[in-house]
Design a protein around this motif. Structure first.
Motif, PDB file in Angstrom:
ATOM      1  N   ALA A 184      11.489  -9.369   6.677  1.00  0.00           N
ATOM      2  CA  ALA A 184      12.100  -9.494   5.364  1.00  0.00           C
ATOM      3  C   ALA A 184      12.225  -8.127   4.688  1.00  0.00           C
ATOM      4  O   ALA A 184      11.592  -7.145   5.094  1.00  0.00           O
ATOM      5  N   GLY A 185      13.009  -8.096   3.645  1.00  0.00           N
ATOM      6  CA  GLY A 185      13.238  -6.849   2.934  1.00  0.00           C
ATOM      7  C   GLY A 185      12.000  -6.288   2.275  1.00  0.00           C
ATOM      8  O   GLY A 185      11.923  -5.076   2.017  1.00  0.00           O
ATOM      9  N   ASP A 186      10.999  -7.144   1.990  1.00  0.00           N
ATOM     10  CA  ASP A 186       9.782  -6.668   1.337  1.00  0.00           C
ATOM     11  C   ASP A 186       8.664  -6.356   2.323  1.00  0.00           C
ATOM     12  O   ASP A 186       7.514  -6.141   1.921  1.00  0.00           O
ATOM     13  N   THR A 187       8.971  -6.308   3.625  1.00  0.00           N
ATOM     14  CA  THR A 187       7.934  -6.051   4.626  1.00  0.00           C
ATOM     15  C   THR A 187       7.237  -4.718   4.378  1.00  0.00           C
ATOM     16  O   THR A 187       6.009  -4.613   4.502  1.00  0.00           O
ATOM     17  N   GLY A 188       7.998  -3.698   4.029  1.00  0.00           N
ATOM     18  CA  GLY A 188       7.399  -2.389   3.756  1.00  0.00           C
ATOM     19  C   GLY A 188       6.466  -2.431   2.565  1.00  0.00           C
ATOM     20  O   GLY A 188       5.385  -1.834   2.585  1.00  0.00           O
ATOM     21  N   ARG A 189       6.860  -3.128   1.519  1.00  0.00           N
ATOM     22  CA  ARG A 189       6.005  -3.214   0.328  1.00  0.00           C
ATOM     23  C   ARG A 189       4.748  -4.020   0.623  1.00  0.00           C
ATOM     24  O   ARG A 189       3.665  -3.705   0.132  1.00  0.00           O
ATOM     25  N   ARG A 190       4.880  -5.057   1.427  1.00  0.00           N
ATOM     26  CA  ARG A 190       3.707  -5.888   1.750  1.00  0.00           C
ATOM     27  C   ARG A 190       2.725  -5.108   2.624  1.00  0.00           C
ATOM     28  O   ARG A 190       1.505  -5.201   2.425  1.00  0.00           O
ATOM     29  N   TYR A 191       3.229  -4.339   3.578  1.00  0.00           N
ATOM     30  CA  TYR A 191       2.307  -3.539   4.385  1.00  0.00           C
ATOM     31  C   TYR A 191       1.713  -2.400   3.552  1.00  0.00           C
ATOM     32  O   TYR A 191       0.540  -2.039   3.729  1.00  0.00           O
ATOM     33  N   ALA A 192       2.498  -1.841   2.647  1.00  0.00           N
ATOM     34  CA  ALA A 192       1.971  -0.800   1.760  1.00  0.00           C
ATOM     35  C   ALA A 192       0.790  -1.329   0.951  1.00  0.00           C
ATOM     36  O   ALA A 192      -0.177  -0.602   0.687  1.00  0.00           O
ATOM     37  N   ALA A 193       0.855  -2.601   0.554  1.00  0.00           N
ATOM     38  CA  ALA A 193      -0.211  -3.186  -0.249  1.00  0.00           C
ATOM     39  C   ALA A 193      -1.522  -3.277   0.518  1.00  0.00           C
ATOM     40  O   ALA A 193      -2.604  -3.151  -0.066  1.00  0.00           O
ATOM     41  N   VAL A 194      -1.473  -3.484   1.839  1.00  0.00           N
ATOM     42  CA  VAL A 194      -2.715  -3.599   2.610  1.00  0.00           C
ATOM     43  C   VAL A 194      -3.127  -2.281   3.257  1.00  0.00           C
ATOM     44  O   VAL A 194      -4.283  -2.122   3.640  1.00  0.00           O
ATOM     45  N   SER A 195      -2.198  -1.335   3.373  1.00  0.00           N
ATOM     46  CA  SER A 195      -2.500  -0.063   4.031  1.00  0.00           C
ATOM     47  C   SER A 195      -2.705   1.078   3.047  1.00  0.00           C
ATOM     48  O   SER A 195      -3.319   2.094   3.402  1.00  0.00           O
ATOM     49  N   GLY A 196      -2.165   0.935   1.840  1.00  0.00           N
ATOM     50  CA  GLY A 196      -2.203   2.030   0.885  1.00  0.00           C
ATOM     51  C   GLY A 196      -1.114   3.057   1.099  1.00  0.00           C
ATOM     52  O   GLY A 196      -0.945   3.977   0.288  1.00  0.00           O
ATOM     53  N   ASP A 197      -0.336   2.928   2.182  1.00  0.00           N
ATOM     54  CA  ASP A 197       0.722   3.895   2.508  1.00  0.00           C
ATOM     55  C   ASP A 197       1.998   3.507   1.763  1.00  0.00           C
ATOM     56  O   ASP A 197       2.812   2.737   2.262  1.00  0.00           O
ATOM     57  N   ARG A 198       2.148   4.084   0.573  1.00  0.00           N
ATOM     58  CA  ARG A 198       3.305   3.768  -0.274  1.00  0.00           C
ATOM     59  C   ARG A 198       4.353   4.874  -0.218  1.00  0.00           C
ATOM     60  O   ARG A 198       4.916   5.274  -1.231  1.00  0.00           O
ATOM     61  N   ASN A 199       4.610   5.357   0.981  1.00  0.00           N
ATOM     62  CA  ASN A 199       5.690   6.318   1.192  1.00  0.00           C
ATOM     63  C   ASN A 199       6.999   5.681   0.730  1.00  0.00           C
ATOM     64  O   ASN A 199       7.309   4.551   1.114  1.00  0.00           O
TER      65      ASN A 199
END
Length: 288
Positions: A184-199
């Protein structure tokens, strides 16, 4: 002689990225890289959080367990390695570094109850046909015994180091697929939430376009960790896990995948079914 710097806690990625952005502007006018700082960072007494682990397991498709997935251990250790990359004497700018490969050796299960010591260093600054590569090495120990070791390889495009380059690879031929990931389009934001990697390249189309991408792209470690989760319990308690990242996955998007036995290992690949171009390839090899 290597200098050991003991940090009081795992640093926050947000502050590290801000510092890295500032240093990257300074390094645009500097000459090419020369040497790496002879230093290692250590954080002792690191504990995983149960709610953080559960959120990661749900997102990546890992089973509910008190065993930390190898990709989750990477998430815990990643900020310590990042702290090295934003030192003033680190020769490559953080902004623009491309994560091109990752190799993990897990020697024993890492449990939610374990108290972890994390150690990070940089190694093997070397030429690449497109610029310069470097390895960030992280080690996680429990009770003084090494449990997990990760090597993340980064490429600085257009920043060249003197030396010969001998890099060849076999052309990718799409194998018979075993499944598809619809991201989905929010996959990056969802992984950023658990990884802290908000590139920004992973968050929205608007922020990704500022860095030359038509849409947000998935984190490489999201796709690699999802492949590891798909292998599942068959990987065993100890294993080698390696991945090469080839072409970014645009979000939203569909990745055609194959995850299957290959001798004593499990080989995995993800590619674009329309173009036939690979996104990632790798393997998981149980250690006897």
């Amino acid at each position: 002689m290597t200098t050991t710097v003991v940090l009081p806690s795992v640093p926050a990625l947000g502050g590290l990225f801000a510092r890295g952005a500032g240093l990257s502007l300074q390094r645009r006018v500097r000459s090419g890289p020369t040497t790496l700082p002879d230093v290692e960072y250590v954080v002792r007494g690191v504990r995983a959080d149960a709610s953080h682990l559960t959120a990661y397991q749900h997102l990546l498709g890992e089973s509910a367990s008190d065993r930390l997935p190898a990709g989750f251990v990477h998430v815990l250790a990643f900020p310590v390695a990042t702290a090295l990359m934003v030192r003033s004497d680190f020769p490559l700018a953080l902004v623009g570094l491309v994560h091109v490969a990752n190799r993990v050796t897990q020697l024993r299960p890492v449990l939610l109850s374990d108290v972890l010591d994390v150690r990070a260093s940089a190694a093997d600054l070397r030429p690449h046909r497109s610029g310069t590569q470097v390895d960030l090495v992280t080690e996680v120990s429990v009770d003084g015994t090494l449990a997990w070791r990760g090597v993340s390889t980064y490429l600085a495009r257009g920043v060249f180091l003197a030396g010969s380059v001998d890099e060849t690879s076999d052309p990718f031929v799409p194998p018979t697929p075993t499944g598809r990931w619809k991201l989905a389009g929010d996959t990056g934001r969802r992984y950023a939430a658990v990884s802290g990697d908000r590139n920004p390249i992973h968050l929205t189309a608007l922020t990704a376009k500022a860095f030359g991408f038509p849409r947000a792209i998935a984190h490489g470690m999201y796709t690699a960790s999802r492949a590891l989760a798909d292998v599942g319990a068959a990987r065993g308690d100890a294993f080698d896990w390696s991945v090469e990242f080839v072409k970014p996955v645009l979000l939203p998007g569909t990745v055609t995948v194959r995850i299957a036995h290959d001798g004593d290992a499990f080989a995995f690949a993800g590619w674009d079914a329309r173009s036939g171009k690979p996104h990632l390839t790798g393997s998981v090899t149980p250690l006897s």
